[in-house]
Design an enzyme around this catalytic site. Structure first.
Site, PDB file in Angstrom:
ATOM      1  N   LYS A  85     -13.493  16.508 -27.943  1.00  0.00           N
ATOM      2  CA  LYS A  85     -14.763  17.026 -27.401  1.00  0.00           C
ATOM      3  C   LYS A  85     -14.631  18.336 -26.628  1.00  0.00           C
ATOM      4  CE  LYS A  85     -16.757  12.417 -27.143  1.00  0.00           C
ATOM      5  NZ  LYS A  85     -17.637  11.463 -26.425  1.00  0.00           N
ATOM      6  N   ASN A 106     -20.327  16.819 -28.177  1.00  0.00           N
ATOM      7  CA  ASN A 106     -20.104  15.651 -29.035  1.00  0.00           C
ATOM      8  C   ASN A 106     -20.911  15.705 -30.318  1.00  0.00           C
ATOM      9  OD1 ASN A 106     -22.658  14.756 -28.247  1.00  0.00           O
ATOM     10  ND2 ASN A 106     -22.002  12.620 -28.158  1.00  0.00           N
ATOM     11  N   GLY A 145     -14.486   6.476 -12.761  1.00  0.00           N
ATOM     12  CA  GLY A 145     -13.844   7.106 -13.920  1.00  0.00           C
ATOM     13  C   GLY A 145     -14.347   8.530 -14.072  1.00  0.00           C
ATOM     14  N   GLY A 147     -13.299  11.004 -16.175  1.00  0.00           N
ATOM     15  CA  GLY A 147     -12.886  11.658 -17.418  1.00  0.00           C
ATOM     16  C   GLY A 147     -14.082  12.303 -18.101  1.00  0.00           C
ATOM     17  N   ARG A 174      -8.989  14.081  -9.882  1.00  0.00           N
ATOM     18  CA  ARG A 174      -9.959  14.057 -10.992  1.00  0.00           C
ATOM     19  C   ARG A 174     -11.376  13.875 -10.450  1.00  0.00           C
ATOM     20  NH1 ARG A 174      -8.493  11.826 -16.378  1.00  0.00           N
ATOM     21  NH2 ARG A 174      -9.973  10.154 -15.967  1.00  0.00           N
ATOM     22  N   ILE A 234     -19.518   1.482 -20.019  1.00  0.00           N
ATOM     23  CA  ILE A 234     -19.582   2.251 -21.275  1.00  0.00           C
ATOM     24  C   ILE A 234     -18.673   1.689 -22.356  1.00  0.00           C
ATOM     25  CG2 ILE A 234     -20.157   4.366 -20.017  1.00  0.00           C
ATOM     26  CD1 ILE A 234     -17.268   5.333 -20.938  1.00  0.00           C
ATOM     27  N   GLY A 257     -22.332  -1.147 -23.029  1.00  0.00           N
ATOM     28  CA  GLY A 257     -21.982   0.171 -23.551  1.00  0.00           C
ATOM     29  C   GLY A 257     -22.652   0.568 -24.851  1.00  0.00           C
TER      30      GLY A 257
END
Lengths: 282, 282
Positions: A85, A106, A145, A147, A174, A234, A257
């Protein structure tokens, strides 16, 4: 039922001939992708002469494959999944502001050899969350998360008017990076890195791989989630994760998800069908 | 019936998911291709998780597209149609003797990034002819049209033991070229260019575009075809050409073009499925 004999027979005449337009999902691995089944069910249901196929392409080959697909004249669109992506963003002729903010695409539409990119992950999530009975406007949202998925979701949640976002990641750098990115895209927005404590949040979102089954640690402690909160995950497998099952047992509202994926199929398919004029205005 | 509700429902589980192997037919144009429907019907009938899609690629883009498909790890095989069959020969790592003799390939198998080519046009024709009730062994055969199809058919007819082949083309140089090529591949074989008179031939094959409908001139005069002769046409539309209809009216045996295509599907699908060891031995 959608899978009744009658509708199956109705699908036959338009399915895959020489005039079929081709779409694909590209990833590495690709076996697990749910998009082919979802897109093709939609195409068949609507009688659209298009098909979406899986393409297994390694990162080092992505650029060459996407470039050569420009030359396939009946090729219409590409869904991009992990790990491509971010790399795909660099292959575009044009991309939407939200794809730029997230730093990932995406979906790519092929129009006369030119590539238009967008990112529907966050929008699919927000629509799925709404479909599960939760609107984020004004809410205090925790995202676990930081990411690619966390980035896309945070951006969409901010766009949909969330009151604040707390971002947790086991790697605090992160989380800080996501927060900085979010503030840059939405100046003045109330966002900060947080510890792994869901108490006080109205919406708790697992955008990490944790909690798919009971053998793995939960992304956060369900016991600490406040009564009346809404919890989203998700992960696609299992369909209802062990984490969500634990939250449901507490009487919390949940979003599985698959709603994130289901709710972006229509948006991506419409994006693939958009005319060049519509694209130019995007 | 193959299209009964029961078998339709039976097809659903294995149709197109992330684990589907991809095959394609590449041509310019591609809208008219019959291979997608034929291959996919076969895959669905056998429960094979594979699909064949049409790819519209111009000659100047063929090399780049085929090269990049090497990098698609779930890509299995490519059917080649007009106008790419000769150019595709130059893209292979390995090809069969008959593809070399004909100077064209119509199927490429992708095995671990290497390309294996073969040509099933002639073999498909010979099998179709047999299915229509005509074996060529020892027969005097006339082929009208010395293009790519004529070359592939002449080679297979010689391989299947025809007694002699007369080749007619409105451009005599093309007929002479085909004959020279045929003699080179099959030393001592009885072949020669002939005028457009089917009298005295046991089998008359239209491998030219003529005679598809009554508005066009027939490839040859049906009245001059001898009683007891068998007449074949490679045109796919209409399913029974005006030329074949006229021959049938004379009481002659006929082979419609779709039998050529139908009879190579199985052979190509088996070729795509062959293991690397089998390929090395071919």
């Amino acid at each position: 039922m959608e899978s009744s004999n009658v509708s199956m027979v109705g699908r036959e005449p338009h399915f895959l001939n020489g005039a079929t337009r081709i779409c694909a999902i590209v990833g590495d691995p690709i076996d697990q992708a749910g998009s082919p089944e979802r897109f093709n069910r939609r195409y068949q249901k609507l009688g659209v002469n298009a098909v979406l196929i899986p393409l297994h392409v390694a990162p080092e080959d992505l650029t060459a494959v996407v470039k050569s697909l420009r030359a396939v004249r009946n090729f219409q669109g590409l869904v991009i999944t992990v790990p491509h992506k971010q790399q795909a963003l660099r292959l575009l002729d044009h991309c939407t502001p939200r794809a730029k903010r997230i730093g990932a695409v995406n979906a790519i539409r092929f129009t006369q050899g030119r590539l238009y990119g967008d990112n529907f992950d966050g929008e699919g999530f927000a629509r799925g969350l709404a479909a599960s009975g939760c609107l984020v406007r004004g809410k205090r949202v925790m995202i676990i998360g930081a990411g690619g998925a966390g980035h896309a979701i945070a951006d969409a949640i901010a766009e949909h008017g969330a009151g604040s976002i707390g971002v947790h990641d086991w790697d605090r750098h992160r989380a800080e990076h996501l927060v900085a990115n979010l503030r840059s895209g939405w100046p003045g927005f109330d966002a900060e890195p947080v510890d792994n404590d869901p108490a006080g949040f109205d919406v708790v979102i697992n955008a990490s791989p944790a909690g798919g089954n009971v053998d793995h640690a939960f992304p956060t402690d369900p016991a600490r989630i406040g009564a009346g909160a809404h919890v989203a995950d998700i992960l696609l497998k299992p369909r209802i994760t062990a984490f969500l099952t634990a939250c449901e047992a507490k009487g919390l509202g949940v979003m599985p998800g698959y709603l994130m994926l289901d709710n972006q199929i229509e948006a991506i398919a419409e994006f693939f069908d958009a005319s060049p004029a519509e694209m130019a205005g995007s």
